[in-house]
Write a protein that holds these residues in place. Structure first.
Motif, PDB file in Angstrom:
ATOM      1  N   UNK A   8      47.525  35.744  50.488  1.00  0.00           N
ATOM      2  CA  UNK A   8      46.454  35.049  49.755  1.00  0.00           C
ATOM      3  C   UNK A   8      45.088  35.330  50.373  1.00  0.00           C
ATOM      4  N   UNK A   9      44.182  35.859  49.570  1.00  0.00           N
ATOM      5  CA  UNK A   9      42.826  36.115  50.048  1.00  0.00           C
ATOM      6  C   UNK A   9      41.811  35.387  49.175  1.00  0.00           C
ATOM      7  N   UNK A  10      42.284  34.640  48.217  1.00  0.00           N
ATOM      8  CA  UNK A  10      41.401  33.904  47.324  1.00  0.00           C
ATOM      9  C   UNK A  10      41.699  32.415  47.438  1.00  0.00           C
ATOM     10  N   UNK A  11      40.670  31.579  47.308  1.00  0.00           N
ATOM     11  CA  UNK A  11      40.932  30.134  47.283  1.00  0.00           C
ATOM     12  C   UNK A  11      41.841  29.785  46.106  1.00  0.00           C
ATOM     13  N   UNK A  12      42.667  28.774  46.277  1.00  0.00           N
ATOM     14  CA  UNK A  12      43.518  28.310  45.189  1.00  0.00           C
ATOM     15  C   UNK A  12      43.159  26.868  44.845  1.00  0.00           C
ATOM     16  N   UNK A  57      50.214  43.880  42.386  1.00  0.00           N
ATOM     17  CA  UNK A  57      50.126  44.135  43.836  1.00  0.00           C
ATOM     18  C   UNK A  57      48.884  43.485  44.420  1.00  0.00           C
ATOM     19  N   UNK A  58      48.109  42.814  43.577  1.00  0.00           N
ATOM     20  CA  UNK A  58      46.784  42.347  43.977  1.00  0.00           C
ATOM     21  C   UNK A  58      46.801  40.882  44.396  1.00  0.00           C
ATOM     22  N   UNK A  59      45.715  40.410  45.012  1.00  0.00           N
ATOM     23  CA  UNK A  59      45.611  38.987  45.361  1.00  0.00           C
ATOM     24  C   UNK A  59      45.262  38.094  44.184  1.00  0.00           C
ATOM     25  N   UNK A  60      44.972  38.690  43.022  1.00  0.00           N
ATOM     26  CA  UNK A  60      44.702  37.883  41.826  1.00  0.00           C
ATOM     27  C   UNK A  60      46.041  37.649  41.139  1.00  0.00           C
ATOM     28  N   UNK A 287      42.462  49.777  37.492  1.00  0.00           N
ATOM     29  CA  UNK A 287      42.970  49.233  38.757  1.00  0.00           C
ATOM     30  C   UNK A 287      41.868  48.899  39.764  1.00  0.00           C
ATOM     31  N   UNK A 288      40.835  49.738  39.832  1.00  0.00           N
ATOM     32  CA  UNK A 288      39.785  49.521  40.834  1.00  0.00           C
ATOM     33  C   UNK A 288      38.970  48.255  40.569  1.00  0.00           C
ATOM     34  N   UNK A 289      39.022  47.760  39.337  1.00  0.00           N
ATOM     35  CA  UNK A 289      38.260  46.550  39.017  1.00  0.00           C
ATOM     36  C   UNK A 289      38.787  45.323  39.749  1.00  0.00           C
ATOM     37  N   UNK A 290      40.044  45.343  40.159  1.00  0.00           N
ATOM     38  CA  UNK A 290      40.620  44.205  40.865  1.00  0.00           C
ATOM     39  C   UNK A 290      39.895  43.978  42.184  1.00  0.00           C
ATOM     40  N   UNK A 291      39.837  45.014  43.010  1.00  0.00           N
ATOM     41  CA  UNK A 291      39.142  44.890  44.297  1.00  0.00           C
ATOM     42  C   UNK A 291      37.658  44.632  44.098  1.00  0.00           C
ATOM     43  N   UNK A 296      32.977  40.914  44.369  1.00  0.00           N
ATOM     44  CA  UNK A 296      31.900  40.187  43.689  1.00  0.00           C
ATOM     45  C   UNK A 296      32.029  38.687  43.924  1.00  0.00           C
ATOM     46  N   UNK A 297      33.265  38.207  43.934  1.00  0.00           N
ATOM     47  CA  UNK A 297      33.509  36.776  44.156  1.00  0.00           C
ATOM     48  C   UNK A 297      33.132  36.353  45.570  1.00  0.00           C
ATOM     49  N   UNK A 298      33.168  37.302  46.498  1.00  0.00           N
ATOM     50  CA  UNK A 298      32.925  36.993  47.908  1.00  0.00           C
ATOM     51  C   UNK A 298      31.555  37.463  48.396  1.00  0.00           C
ATOM     52  N   UNK A 299      30.732  37.997  47.493  1.00  0.00           N
ATOM     53  CA  UNK A 299      29.392  38.466  47.865  1.00  0.00           C
ATOM     54  C   UNK A 299      28.507  37.285  48.260  1.00  0.00           C
TER      55      UNK A 299
END
Length: 315
Positions: A8-12, A57-60, A287-291, A296-299
């Motif tokens: 997990x790299x995103x807040x839940x 495979x992503x954190x989303x 695929x690259x839009x995920x990262x 962007x969310x963490x900027x």
């Protein structure tokens, strides 16, 4: 290749009374259904499948689709990947929506059951973890709530175990508010109505909170203008943007450029920073839009820029 629950790299946040834990970002799968009339671009099956494989495979870990996206094409493509993986990987939540018949406009209870059954078949699932009544503006509140109507049939599908959690997703805020106030629904999606350019859904989030309904904000980019920029993509909510929106978006973009912050980061975080909103849906087709979206969310965004954004928004 083994698929395991992602780090997990995103807040839940807890999605209202569903009790489901969801990340603050959700992948919108509408454009993966290849809808050029809606989005003004096409998405090939190969590219869609590559993107869907990358999502899992992503954190989303939250995905949103609908029966109407490409009239089943989005679900079909997701189903191909789910078959490869042997089902939805652990830790991921897939939501879809029950729709009217796009050819006839039929929005009956019987059509809702047909929609649910087709979604199960296309996705290759025995049960839909989260399903929304979709676009009820194509009928009336009274018809939707009538005996043996769409809502009652979806409730029956839930009782039968075909649906785990039931939500509502649509456009007009007054209508969406009426559905939330029934206390039947556990989650609600509003789209294109809580962005830097349009905050019509502001009071709606309060209603969701009062009824413990999971609040999901879709299309914080206004379907593209606040991601690609108004000069590059002068469209809002799937059509040509109004002159008012264009002028305001240009001012917002110019302010962001002075701080060397992407307009897309500010547009996305405008939704993410609202504690009433549990998750924000972003459409993705590569695929690259995920990262890129996670970044962007963490900027970091300075408070001075937020102040300037607010003054432009309220002007």
């Amino acid at each position: 290749m083994p698929y395991s629950q992602p780090t997990p790299t995103l807040p839940v946040r807890t999605l209202g009374k569903t009790g489901l834990e969801v990340p603050v970002l959700c992948v919108g799968c509408a454009p993966l259904g290849d809808m050029p009339d809606t989005f003004a671009y096409s998405v090939s099956e190969e590219r869609a499948l590559q993107t869907i494989r990358a999502i899992f495979k992503s954190p989303i870990t939250f995905l949103d689709t609908a029966a109407s996206y490409g009239d089943g094409e989005s679900e079909r493509r997701i189903g191909i990947v789910l078959k490869e993986l042997g089902g939805v990987p652990a830790g991921y939540l897939l939501a879809t929506k029950a729709d009217r018949d796009l050819q006839t406009g039929d929005f009956s209870g019987d059509q809702m059951r047909r929609s649910v059954e087709r979604s199960l078949r296309l996705l290759g699932l025995d049960r839909l973890p989260l399903l929304y009544l979709h676009d009820p503006e194509h009928t009336t509140f009274e018809k939707a709530m009538a005996p043996n109507g769409p809502v009652e049939v979806l409730q029956r599908c839930k009782e039968e175990g075909l649906i785990e959690h039931l939500g509502v997703a649509g456009g007009p805020i007054d209508l969406m508010t009426r559905f939330v106030e029934t206390d039947i629904f556990e989650a609600a999606i509003s789209h294109n109505r809580y962005t830097l350019l349009n905050t019509d859904a502001d009071a709606f989030w309060d209603v969701c909170q009062q009824h413990r309904v999971g609040a999901v904000n879709a299309a914080p980019y206004g379907s593209g203008i606040l991601a690609k920029g108004p000069r590059a993509y002068p469209r809002y909510e799937y059509g040509a943007a109004s002159q008012t929106y264009l002028e305001q978006a240009i001012k917002l973009e110019d302010a962001c450029q002075r701080y060397q912050i992407p307009l897309a980061a500010v547009a996305l975080q405008f939704s993410l920073r609202d504690p009433r909103i549990h998750s924000t849906v972003i459409g993705m087709t590569r695929p690259e839009r995920l990262d890129e979206t996670v970044k962007l969310a963490q900027t970091p965004i300075p408070e001075e820029l937020w102040n300037e954004i607010e003054s432009i928004r309220l002007s």
